[in-house]
Design an enzyme around this catalytic site. Structure first.
Site, mmCIF file in Angstrom:
data_model
loop_
_atom_site.group_PDB
_atom_site.id
_atom_site.type_symbol
_atom_site.label_atom_id
_atom_site.label_comp_id
_atom_site.label_asym_id
_atom_site.label_seq_id
_atom_site.Cartn_x
_atom_site.Cartn_y
_atom_site.Cartn_z
ATOM 1 C CE LYS A 23 -1.380 1.584 4.065
ATOM 2 N NZ LYS A 23 -1.293 2.917 4.649
ATOM 3 C CG ASN A 24 2.336 2.688 3.549
ATOM 4 O OD1 ASN A 24 1.180 3.044 3.304
ATOM 5 N ND2 ASN A 24 2.773 2.445 4.778
ATOM 6 N NE ARG A 93 -1.088 11.963 8.483
ATOM 7 C CZ ARG A 93 -0.937 13.202 8.887
ATOM 8 N NH1 ARG A 93 -1.890 13.793 9.545
ATOM 9 N NH2 ARG A 93 0.167 13.866 8.636
ATOM 10 C CB CYS A 117 -4.671 10.544 12.037
ATOM 11 S SG CYS A 117 -3.077 9.779 12.183
ATOM 12 N NE ARG A 122 0.854 10.038 10.438
ATOM 13 C CZ ARG A 122 0.346 9.067 9.676
ATOM 14 N NH1 ARG A 122 -0.835 8.563 9.937
ATOM 15 N NH2 ARG A 122 1.020 8.618 8.655
ATOM 16 C CG ASP A 305 3.495 1.154 9.435
ATOM 17 O OD1 ASP A 305 3.039 1.970 10.258
ATOM 18 O OD2 ASP A 305 3.730 1.449 8.243
ATOM 19 N NE ARG A 397 -7.248 4.372 5.802
ATOM 20 C CZ ARG A 397 -6.811 5.505 6.306
ATOM 21 N NH1 ARG A 397 -7.298 5.935 7.445
ATOM 22 N NH2 ARG A 397 -5.897 6.200 5.695
HETATM 23 N N1 EPU Z 1 6.797 14.289 11.025
HETATM 24 C C1 EPU Z 1 6.909 15.619 11.339
HETATM 25 N N2 EPU Z 1 6.905 16.532 10.317
HETATM 26 C C2 EPU Z 1 6.772 16.159 9.023
HETATM 27 C C3 EPU Z 1 6.667 14.810 8.696
HETATM 28 C C4 EPU Z 1 6.675 13.885 9.732
HETATM 29 O O1 EPU Z 1 7.015 15.987 12.503
HETATM 30 O O2 EPU Z 1 6.769 17.053 8.159
HETATM 31 C C5 EPU Z 1 6.837 13.287 12.088
HETATM 32 C C6 EPU Z 1 5.535 12.499 12.196
HETATM 33 O O3 EPU Z 1 4.578 13.179 12.990
HETATM 34 C C7 EPU Z 1 6.008 11.208 12.813
HETATM 35 C C8 EPU Z 1 7.401 11.019 12.188
HETATM 36 O O4 EPU Z 1 7.799 12.307 11.750
HETATM 37 O O5 EPU Z 1 6.138 11.365 14.193
HETATM 38 C C9 EPU Z 1 7.487 10.070 11.019
HETATM 39 O O6 EPU Z 1 6.450 10.361 10.105
HETATM 40 P P1 EPU Z 1 6.534 10.050 8.556
HETATM 41 O O7 EPU Z 1 6.403 11.331 7.825
HETATM 42 O O8 EPU Z 1 7.681 9.178 8.251
HETATM 43 O O9 EPU Z 1 5.188 9.222 8.357
HETATM 44 P P2 EPU Z 1 4.291 9.266 7.074
HETATM 45 O O10 EPU Z 1 5.128 9.478 5.891
HETATM 46 O O11 EPU Z 1 3.131 10.156 7.309
HETATM 47 C C10 EPU Z 1 4.485 6.732 6.452
HETATM 48 C C11 EPU Z 1 3.537 5.588 6.280
HETATM 49 C C12 EPU Z 1 2.992 5.183 7.645
HETATM 50 C C13 EPU Z 1 4.175 4.778 8.522
HETATM 51 C C14 EPU Z 1 5.175 5.929 8.617
HETATM 52 C C15 EPU Z 1 6.429 5.572 9.383
HETATM 53 C C16 EPU Z 1 2.676 6.003 4.069
HETATM 54 C C17 EPU Z 1 1.526 6.389 3.209
HETATM 55 N N3 EPU Z 1 2.463 6.002 5.387
HETATM 56 O O12 EPU Z 1 3.725 7.780 7.045
HETATM 57 O O13 EPU Z 1 2.150 4.073 7.439
HETATM 58 O O14 EPU Z 1 3.726 4.437 9.805
HETATM 59 O O15 EPU Z 1 5.569 6.342 7.298
HETATM 60 O O16 EPU Z 1 7.066 4.493 8.827
HETATM 61 O O17 EPU Z 1 3.740 5.685 3.574
HETATM 62 C C18 EPU Z 1 0.411 2.584 7.950
HETATM 63 O O18 EPU Z 1 0.602 2.055 6.834
HETATM 64 O O19 EPU Z 1 -0.332 2.068 8.834
HETATM 65 C C19 EPU Z 1 1.055 3.854 8.241
HETATM 66 C C20 EPU Z 1 0.630 4.672 9.203
#
Ligand code: EPU
Length: 417
Positions: A23-24, A93, A117, A122, A305, A397
């Site tokens: 998915k990701n 998101r 969320c 996030r 995850d 999802r």
């Molecule tokens: N963060 C910030 N600022 C930013 C971006 C992130 O503070 O601008 C923080 C977040 O709040 C969090 C940390 O950095 O505490 C890591 O967040 P990241 O941006 O890596 O998460 P994401 O890109 O929103 C993706 C996956 C998530 C997975 C995380 C971590 C996708 C679509 N989603 O989310 O997947 O948990 O990376 O590996 O790729 C899931 O599939 O269940 C899921 C939540």
């Protein structure tokens, strides 16, 4: 009434099961189609609610989307709107992944701020800081981010923390920028490397994929491509734990074993018997797992995850485990539900202390987010009696046909309307 899953636990799972595409990785691959007027063909996209949401979003931006079996073909001949509306972004998101490609291709983007969320606050500040470095003018108004640039310019970006979708957004934006971009502290997740492979197939020049330093030489135009999305390492990990927690004998196929190395290392510590070969992992569960400590961290560390699913296994261990969640501040929503099934887990901030119990009892429980739902399914498979999981739309999802895959391994699991 929303769908529920009913599981009669206690069956040792046996057999072979294949993982779907990630998915990701599928979500950023779909967003990348915004970067070109030619078709991007993805032959193995999983049928998931989040994929549907991304498709709907791309359609509102001007995409025509074709389907043939598991193949999705996306063509954005012309961007007809630069608006990612709140109704879609608030349900997923990852919609924020259209921000970078839109501003790079179209010159403007308006994307609703995702807000918090179930698993944490996030923010997307790193996405915005990076885009500003690339020369985009960023404003936040009425809950929307607007980004504007006639042509983005390559820059040196060091993110303050490791962000998966942040790295992906910036990589896509930089692919069409003028000049070279360097992203330091980039996410090394296989899904990020998979996006780099797709962009490369589209004609982008990306170096360092899978490492913390990405170098992207911008090109004026990208073309179409055909790309197979990388296997889902989180689905694979979840199925491996299903084999382990039921004391079963399961071979999970179609995965990249190196992508689940951190999870396998923990399971090995727990006394789970593991064999790996090219594209497969065989798991045989112990009578009772041993305790182990887990700390989540960016790839190649232990994935957040998989935290809920492995905690569910540790909940049955002989001994006390400590689970530390370092990525998200509120990712222990499964704990209270597991307690309803007999688990003894206490949380204090980012730490959960898990005192293993000899067994779970079936109970009605409620899913709160995607991975927490998966954890409840695993607990239900191991529990004595019947577990009913409500709000399974969270599961839908991100897991393709999970109950069918588990049923094929012998699980007594049914979906009820
Ligand atoms: N963060 C910030 N600022 C930013 C971006 C992130 O503070 O601008 C923080 C977040 O709040 C969090 C940390 O950095 O505490 C890591 O967040 P990241 O941006 O890596 O998460 P994401 O890109 O929103 C993706 C996956 C998530 C997975 C995380 C971590 C996708 C679509 N989603 O989310 O997947 O948990 O990376 O590996 O790729 C899931 O599939 O269940 C899921 C939540």
């Amino acid at each position: 009434m929303a769908a529920r899953l009913e599981i009669e636990g206690g069956v040792r799972l046996r057999g072979e099961v294949a993982v779907s595409a990630a998915k990701n990785a599928a979500l950023p691959a779909l967003a990348a189609a915004l970067l070109t007027s030619e078709p991007v063909r993805l032959p193995n996209v999983p049928a998931l609610a989040d994929v549907e949401t991304m498709v709907r979003l791309l359609e509102t931006l001007g995409a025509s989307v074709g389907r043939a079996g598991d193949e999705l073909s996306v063509r954005v001949e012309r961007v007809v709107s630069d608006l990612a509306p709140y109704e879609l972004v608030s349900t997923m998101r990852a919609s924020v992944l259209v921000l970078g490609p839109l501003v790079a291709r179209h010159g403007t983007a308006r994307v609703a701020l995702p807000g918090g969320c179930a698993i944490g606050v996030r923010p997307i500040d790193q996405h915005l800081k990076g885009l500003a470095k690339l020369g985009a003018e960023i404003a936040i108004e009425n809950g929307y981010v607007t980004a504007q640039a006639s042509r983005l310019k390559g820059a040196r970006i060091t993110t303050d923390l490791v962000t998966v979708t942040g790295t992906e957004n910036l990589m896509m934006a930089a692919a069409l920028a003028e000049g070279t971009t360097v992203i330091e502290n980039a996410a090394c997740e296989p899904e990020v490397a998979d996006l780099a492979a797709l962009l490369t197939a589209m004609g982008a020049r990306v170096h360092g994929a899978g490492t913390a330093r990405l170098e992207i030489q911008g090109v004026p135009e990208l073309g179409g491509a055909v790309h197979r999305v990388v296997p889902d390492r989180i689905e694979a990990g979840t199925l491996i734990v299903a084999g382990a927690i039921t004391g079963g004998d399961v071979t999970v196929t179609g995965l990249v074993p190196a992508h689940v190395a951190a999870v396998l290392a923990t399971l090995d510590e727990c006394g789970v018997a593991l064999e790996t070969g090219p594209g497969w992992v065989r798991v045989r569960g112990p009578e009772r797992p041993r305790a182990a400590d887990v700390t989540t961290s960016p790839y190649p560390g232990f994935p957040t995850d998989m935290q809920a699913q492995v905690m569910t296994l540790l909940g049955l261990a002989d001994g006390r485990s400590r689970v530390t969640e370092t990525i998200f501040e509120n990712r222990f929503m499964h704990v209270a539900e597991l307690a309803r099934m007999g688990a003894r887990i206490e949380t204090d901030g980012a730490i959960a202390i898990v005192r293993g119990v000899p067994g779970y009892q079936g109970a009605p429980v409620m899913a709160s987010d995607l991975r927490a739902s998966a954890a409840l399914v695993l607990a239900g498979l191991a529990a004595a009696g019947v577990t009913t999981i409500s709000r399974v739309y969270h599961l839908d999802r991100g897991y393709e046909r999970l109950e069918a895959k588990l049923a094929a391994l012998g699980a007594r699991i049914e979906r009820r309307a």
